[in-house]
Design a protein around this motif. Structure first.
Motif, PDB file in Angstrom:
ATOM      1  N   LYS A  72      -0.869  45.514 -31.053  1.00  0.00           N
ATOM      2  CA  LYS A  72      -1.855  46.531 -31.428  1.00  0.00           C
ATOM      3  C   LYS A  72      -2.082  46.612 -32.931  1.00  0.00           C
ATOM      4  O   LYS A  72      -3.173  46.919 -33.384  1.00  0.00           O
ATOM      5  CB  LYS A  72      -1.406  47.903 -30.917  1.00  0.00           C
ATOM      6  N   GLU A  73      -1.044  46.319 -33.703  1.00  0.00           N
ATOM      7  CA  GLU A  73      -1.173  46.433 -35.155  1.00  0.00           C
ATOM      8  C   GLU A  73      -2.181  45.439 -35.725  1.00  0.00           C
ATOM      9  O   GLU A  73      -2.717  45.642 -36.806  1.00  0.00           O
ATOM     10  CB  GLU A  73       0.182  46.273 -35.849  1.00  0.00           C
ATOM     11  N   GLU A  74      -2.465  44.370 -35.007  1.00  0.00           N
ATOM     12  CA  GLU A  74      -3.417  43.364 -35.476  1.00  0.00           C
ATOM     13  C   GLU A  74      -4.777  43.486 -34.792  1.00  0.00           C
ATOM     14  O   GLU A  74      -5.666  42.681 -35.049  1.00  0.00           O
ATOM     15  CB  GLU A  74      -2.842  41.970 -35.243  1.00  0.00           C
ATOM     16  N   GLU A  75      -4.946  44.485 -33.952  1.00  0.00           N
ATOM     17  CA  GLU A  75      -6.160  44.598 -33.143  1.00  0.00           C
ATOM     18  C   GLU A  75      -7.432  44.672 -33.995  1.00  0.00           C
ATOM     19  O   GLU A  75      -8.400  43.961 -33.738  1.00  0.00           O
ATOM     20  CB  GLU A  75      -6.066  45.817 -32.232  1.00  0.00           C
ATOM     21  N   LYS A  76      -7.454  45.520 -35.012  1.00  0.00           N
ATOM     22  CA  LYS A  76      -8.657  45.668 -35.852  1.00  0.00           C
ATOM     23  C   LYS A  76      -8.969  44.376 -36.607  1.00  0.00           C
ATOM     24  O   LYS A  76     -10.129  43.989 -36.730  1.00  0.00           O
ATOM     25  CB  LYS A  76      -8.485  46.827 -36.838  1.00  0.00           C
ATOM     26  N   GLU A  77      -7.934  43.715 -37.113  1.00  0.00           N
ATOM     27  CA  GLU A  77      -8.143  42.443 -37.813  1.00  0.00           C
ATOM     28  C   GLU A  77      -8.731  41.408 -36.857  1.00  0.00           C
ATOM     29  O   GLU A  77      -9.664  40.688 -37.204  1.00  0.00           O
ATOM     30  CB  GLU A  77      -6.823  41.943 -38.398  1.00  0.00           C
ATOM     31  N   ASN A  78      -8.193  41.332 -35.652  1.00  0.00           N
ATOM     32  CA  ASN A  78      -8.684  40.377 -34.656  1.00  0.00           C
ATOM     33  C   ASN A  78     -10.123  40.685 -34.253  1.00  0.00           C
ATOM     34  O   ASN A  78     -10.939  39.775 -34.097  1.00  0.00           O
ATOM     35  CB  ASN A  78      -7.779  40.374 -33.426  1.00  0.00           C
ATOM     36  N   GLN A  79     -10.446  41.975 -34.109  1.00  0.00           N
ATOM     37  CA  GLN A  79     -11.821  42.358 -33.787  1.00  0.00           C
ATOM     38  C   GLN A  79     -12.772  41.920 -34.894  1.00  0.00           C
ATOM     39  O   GLN A  79     -13.857  41.407 -34.613  1.00  0.00           O
ATOM     40  CB  GLN A  79     -11.920  43.874 -33.591  1.00  0.00           C
ATOM     41  N   ALA A  80     -12.366  42.105 -36.132  1.00  0.00           N
ATOM     42  CA  ALA A  80     -13.216  41.712 -37.260  1.00  0.00           C
ATOM     43  C   ALA A  80     -13.434  40.201 -37.284  1.00  0.00           C
ATOM     44  O   ALA A  80     -14.552  39.735 -37.532  1.00  0.00           O
ATOM     45  CB  ALA A  80     -12.594  42.178 -38.568  1.00  0.00           C
ATOM     46  N   ILE A  81     -12.383  39.441 -37.007  1.00  0.00           N
ATOM     47  CA  ILE A  81     -12.493  37.978 -36.995  1.00  0.00           C
ATOM     48  C   ILE A  81     -13.463  37.534 -35.910  1.00  0.00           C
ATOM     49  O   ILE A  81     -14.385  36.742 -36.153  1.00  0.00           O
ATOM     50  CB  ILE A  81     -11.108  37.327 -36.787  1.00  0.00           C
ATOM     51  N   VAL A  82     -13.273  38.044 -34.693  1.00  0.00           N
ATOM     52  CA  VAL A  82     -14.141  37.648 -33.579  1.00  0.00           C
ATOM     53  C   VAL A  82     -15.573  38.107 -33.827  1.00  0.00           C
ATOM     54  O   VAL A  82     -16.524  37.349 -33.594  1.00  0.00           O
ATOM     55  CB  VAL A  82     -13.584  38.189 -32.233  1.00  0.00           C
ATOM     56  N   LEU A  83     -15.753  39.310 -34.336  1.00  0.00           N
ATOM     57  CA  LEU A  83     -17.104  39.803 -34.602  1.00  0.00           C
ATOM     58  C   LEU A  83     -17.811  38.954 -35.652  1.00  0.00           C
ATOM     59  O   LEU A  83     -19.004  38.663 -35.511  1.00  0.00           O
ATOM     60  CB  LEU A  83     -17.061  41.267 -35.035  1.00  0.00           C
TER      61      LEU A  83
END
Length: 74
Positions: A38-49
């Motif tokens: 969960k701690e990397e969720e926002k970073e991963n969302q930004a990468i995919v987006l």
């Protein structure tokens, strides 16, 4: 890049294998980064987006900017 993977290729493969299905950003993040916490969720969302925006700009996918849903049209 965070990981040495071809994110745009993975996105295209998922969408191609499920042609006509609409994917939400969160669904694609879970497919591309299934083991991350969960701690990397926002970073991963930004990468995919970022990759979704690029692929939409290239007219390879259709991205709804209001809902963050994407697909490859039939």
């Amino acid at each position: 890049m965070k990981k040495n993977i071809n994110i745009s290729g993975l996105i295209l493969q998922v969408l191609q294998d499920n042609r006509g299905k609409i994917f939400k950003l969160d669904e694609l993040v879970q497919i591309i980064f299934p083991m991350d916490g969960k701690e990397e969720e926002k970073e991963n969302q930004a990468i995919v987006l970022d990759f979704l925006i690029f692929l939409d700009d290239q007219k390879m996918i259709v991205l709804d900017f209001e809902t963050d849903e994407c697909s490859i049209p039939l």
